[in-house]
Scaffold this motif. Structure first.
Motif, PDB file in Angstrom:
ATOM      1  N   TRP A  19      45.710  31.128  40.177  1.00 20.25           N
ATOM      2  CA  TRP A  19      44.223  31.525  40.495  1.00 20.25           C
ATOM      3  C   TRP A  19      44.127  32.892  39.962  1.00 20.25           C
ATOM      4  CZ3 TRP A  19      47.670  28.947  43.226  1.00 20.25           C
ATOM      5  CH2 TRP A  19      47.240  27.692  43.835  1.00 20.25           C
ATOM      6  N   GLU A  20      43.199  33.446  39.372  1.00 22.77           N
ATOM      7  CA  GLU A  20      42.751  34.862  38.971  1.00 22.77           C
ATOM      8  C   GLU A  20      41.265  35.426  39.679  1.00 22.77           C
ATOM      9  OE1 GLU A  20      42.118  35.873  34.878  1.00 22.77           O
ATOM     10  OE2 GLU A  20      41.402  33.847  34.570  1.00 22.77           O
ATOM     11  N   PHE A  21      41.397  36.651  39.728  1.00 28.53           N
ATOM     12  CA  PHE A  21      40.343  37.329  40.141  1.00 28.53           C
ATOM     13  C   PHE A  21      39.195  37.333  38.788  1.00 28.53           C
ATOM     14  CE2 PHE A  21      43.418  39.043  42.856  1.00 28.53           C
ATOM     15  CZ  PHE A  21      42.752  38.700  44.012  1.00 28.53           C
ATOM     16  N   ALA A  22      38.220  36.901  39.170  1.00 26.71           N
ATOM     17  CA  ALA A  22      36.999  36.523  37.929  1.00 26.71           C
ATOM     18  C   ALA A  22      35.462  37.006  38.555  1.00 26.71           C
ATOM     19  CB  ALA A  22      37.138  35.366  37.133  1.00 26.71           C
ATOM     20  N   SER A  23      35.127  38.076  38.211  1.00 26.16           N
ATOM     21  CA  SER A  23      33.700  38.304  38.565  1.00 26.16           C
ATOM     22  C   SER A  23      33.667  38.480  39.983  1.00 26.16           C
ATOM     23  CB  SER A  23      32.599  37.325  38.164  1.00 26.16           C
ATOM     24  OG  SER A  23      32.633  37.171  36.806  1.00 26.16           O
ATOM     25  N   GLY A  24      34.604  39.093  41.011  1.00 27.91           N
ATOM     26  CA  GLY A  24      34.579  39.199  42.319  1.00 27.91           C
ATOM     27  C   GLY A  24      34.987  38.106  43.062  1.00 27.91           C
ATOM     28  N   ASP A  25      35.538  36.924  42.366  1.00 27.21           N
ATOM     29  CA  ASP A  25      35.760  35.945  43.280  1.00 27.21           C
ATOM     30  C   ASP A  25      37.211  35.574  42.685  1.00 27.21           C
ATOM     31  OD1 ASP A  25      35.715  33.790  45.016  1.00 27.21           O
ATOM     32  OD2 ASP A  25      34.333  32.686  43.945  1.00 27.21           O
ATOM     33  N   ASP A  36      42.408  25.265  27.657  1.00 24.95           N
ATOM     34  CA  ASP A  36      41.926  26.675  27.186  1.00 24.95           C
ATOM     35  C   ASP A  36      41.769  27.630  28.151  1.00 24.95           C
ATOM     36  OD1 ASP A  36      42.131  25.402  24.808  1.00 24.95           O
ATOM     37  OD2 ASP A  36      40.072  24.707  24.641  1.00 24.95           O
ATOM     38  N   GLY A  37      41.006  27.507  29.251  1.00 23.15           N
ATOM     39  CA  GLY A  37      40.712  28.313  30.300  1.00 23.15           C
ATOM     40  C   GLY A  37      41.992  28.890  30.793  1.00 23.15           C
ATOM     41  N   TRP A  38      43.133  27.698  31.166  1.00 21.32           N
ATOM     42  CA  TRP A  38      44.321  28.316  31.639  1.00 21.32           C
ATOM     43  C   TRP A  38      44.981  29.346  30.635  1.00 21.32           C
ATOM     44  CZ3 TRP A  38      49.358  27.796  30.078  1.00 21.32           C
ATOM     45  CH2 TRP A  38      50.321  27.879  31.147  1.00 21.32           C
ATOM     46  N   LEU A  39      45.248  29.022  29.391  1.00 19.60           N
ATOM     47  CA  LEU A  39      45.931  29.746  28.530  1.00 19.60           C
ATOM     48  C   LEU A  39      44.988  31.062  28.433  1.00 19.60           C
ATOM     49  CD1 LEU A  39      48.192  29.898  26.788  1.00 19.60           C
ATOM     50  CD2 LEU A  39      46.957  29.001  25.013  1.00 19.60           C
ATOM     51  N   ALA A  48      47.963  37.064  38.027  1.00 18.18           N
ATOM     52  CA  ALA A  48      47.769  35.726  38.236  1.00 18.18           C
ATOM     53  C   ALA A  48      48.569  35.517  39.445  1.00 18.18           C
ATOM     54  CB  ALA A  48      48.627  35.192  37.056  1.00 18.18           C
ATOM     55  N   ILE A  49      47.599  34.894  40.644  1.00 14.55           N
ATOM     56  CA  ILE A  49      48.366  34.529  41.841  1.00 14.55           C
ATOM     57  C   ILE A  49      48.968  33.121  41.893  1.00 14.55           C
ATOM     58  CG2 ILE A  49      47.590  33.891  44.218  1.00 14.55           C
ATOM     59  CD1 ILE A  49      44.864  35.728  43.517  1.00 14.55           C
ATOM     60  N   THR A  50      50.191  33.025  41.979  1.00 17.68           N
ATOM     61  CA  THR A  50      50.890  31.907  41.725  1.00 17.68           C
ATOM     62  C   THR A  50      51.079  31.111  43.130  1.00 17.68           C
ATOM     63  OG1 THR A  50      52.930  33.225  41.753  1.00 17.68           O
ATOM     64  CG2 THR A  50      51.893  32.748  39.874  1.00 17.68           C
ATOM     65  N   GLN A  51      50.794  31.586  44.261  1.00 20.97           N
ATOM     66  CA  GLN A  51      51.179  31.065  45.498  1.00 20.97           C
ATOM     67  C   GLN A  51      50.124  31.566  46.778  1.00 20.97           C
ATOM     68  OE1 GLN A  51      55.327  29.802  47.150  1.00 20.97           O
ATOM     69  NE2 GLN A  51      54.916  31.681  48.304  1.00 20.97           N
ATOM     70  N   TRP A  52      49.748  30.951  47.499  1.00 21.65           N
ATOM     71  CA  TRP A  52      49.020  31.137  48.563  1.00 21.65           C
ATOM     72  C   TRP A  52      49.630  30.750  49.863  1.00 21.65           C
ATOM     73  CZ3 TRP A  52      44.357  33.730  48.455  1.00 21.65           C
ATOM     74  CH2 TRP A  52      43.497  33.821  47.161  1.00 21.65           C
ATOM     75  N   ASP A  53      49.677  31.505  50.961  1.00 17.58           N
ATOM     76  CA  ASP A  53      50.202  31.543  52.243  1.00 17.58           C
ATOM     77  C   ASP A  53      51.611  30.745  52.261  1.00 17.58           C
ATOM     78  OD1 ASP A  53      47.763  32.248  53.245  1.00 17.58           O
ATOM     79  OD2 ASP A  53      46.881  30.418  53.337  1.00 17.58           O
ATOM     80  N   ASP A  54      52.644  31.346  51.503  1.00 19.00           N
ATOM     81  CA  ASP A  54      53.932  30.801  51.346  1.00 19.00           C
ATOM     82  C   ASP A  54      53.789  29.326  50.898  1.00 19.00           C
ATOM     83  OD1 ASP A  54      55.183  33.350  51.871  1.00 19.00           O
ATOM     84  OD2 ASP A  54      55.068  33.236  54.270  1.00 19.00           O
ATOM     85  N   GLY A  55      53.081  29.014  50.258  1.00 20.03           N
ATOM     86  CA  GLY A  55      53.036  27.718  49.498  1.00 20.03           C
ATOM     87  C   GLY A  55      52.146  26.422  50.384  1.00 20.03           C
ATOM     88  N   ASP A  63      46.063  34.359  52.487  1.00 19.60           N
ATOM     89  CA  ASP A  63      46.617  35.511  51.657  1.00 19.60           C
ATOM     90  C   ASP A  63      47.608  35.045  50.545  1.00 19.60           C
ATOM     91  OD1 ASP A  63      46.222  37.825  53.825  1.00 19.60           O
ATOM     92  OD2 ASP A  63      47.303  36.427  54.950  1.00 19.60           O
ATOM     93  N   PHE A  64      47.534  35.786  49.511  1.00 20.16           N
ATOM     94  CA  PHE A  64      48.410  35.432  48.532  1.00 20.16           C
ATOM     95  C   PHE A  64      49.695  36.102  48.640  1.00 20.16           C
ATOM     96  CE2 PHE A  64      47.746  39.476  45.903  1.00 20.16           C
ATOM     97  CZ  PHE A  64      46.395  39.637  46.058  1.00 20.16           C
ATOM     98  N   THR A  65      50.705  35.127  48.404  1.00 16.89           N
ATOM     99  CA  THR A  65      52.108  35.704  48.681  1.00 16.89           C
ATOM    100  C   THR A  65      53.082  35.709  47.297  1.00 16.89           C
ATOM    101  OG1 THR A  65      52.620  33.346  49.383  1.00 16.89           O
ATOM    102  CG2 THR A  65      52.162  34.664  51.058  1.00 16.89           C
ATOM    103  N   SER A  66      52.603  35.257  46.104  1.00 14.42           N
ATOM    104  CA  SER A  66      53.260  35.697  45.219  1.00 14.42           C
ATOM    105  C   SER A  66      52.253  35.703  43.923  1.00 14.42           C
ATOM    106  CB  SER A  66      54.172  34.293  44.771  1.00 14.42           C
ATOM    107  OG  SER A  66      54.891  34.548  43.774  1.00 14.42           O
ATOM    108  N   ILE A  67      52.622  36.499  42.935  1.00 11.28           N
ATOM    109  CA  ILE A  67      51.691  36.836  41.838  1.00 11.28           C
ATOM    110  C   ILE A  67      52.654  37.123  40.715  1.00 11.28           C
ATOM    111  CG2 ILE A  67      49.910  37.803  43.227  1.00 11.28           C
ATOM    112  CD1 ILE A  67      50.579  40.480  42.194  1.00 11.28           C
ATOM    113  N   LEU A  68      52.136  37.081  39.460  1.00  8.54           N
ATOM    114  CA  LEU A  68      52.452  37.497  38.245  1.00  8.54           C
ATOM    115  C   LEU A  68      51.770  38.716  37.893  1.00  8.54           C
ATOM    116  CD1 LEU A  68      54.523  37.005  35.704  1.00  8.54           C
ATOM    117  CD2 LEU A  68      52.501  35.530  35.037  1.00  8.54           C
TER     118      LEU A  68
END
Length: 81
Positions: A19-25, A36-39, A48-55, A63-68
């Motif tokens: 997940w990523e932040f885009a336009s305030g969301d 294509d959007g993923w890349l 880049a949020i890679t995990q929410w709520d400890d999985g 809460d996001f609990t892991s990011i790149l």
């Protein structure tokens, strides 16, 4: 340091859904549904949020609990000693 950040393919560190932040969301980027959007998201200067709520992906995304980290933040980090 910036040369090192640019030389490493960032998408190799991302799961197939992040997940990523885009336009305030927060927007899901799914490699299977929108490769294509993923890349493209992988190379934007956003975390880049890679995990929410400890999985617990079904837990309502509290809460996001892991990011790149975003590339500019990595470039600002001091080198390891």
């Amino acid at each position: 340091m910036a040369d090192g950040v640019e030389a490493v393919p960032r998408h190799l560190f991302l799961p197939s859904v992040y997940w990523e932040f885009a336009s305030g969301d927060v927007v899901a980027r799914d490699r299977g549904a929108d490769p294509d959007g993923w890349l493209a998201g992988a190379y934007r200067d956003t975390p880049a949020i890679t995990q929410w709520d400890d999985g617990d992906q079904d837990g309502g995304r509290q809460d996001f609990t892991s990011i790149l980290s975003m590339p500019t933040m990595v470039a600002l980090m001091p080198p390891a000693q």
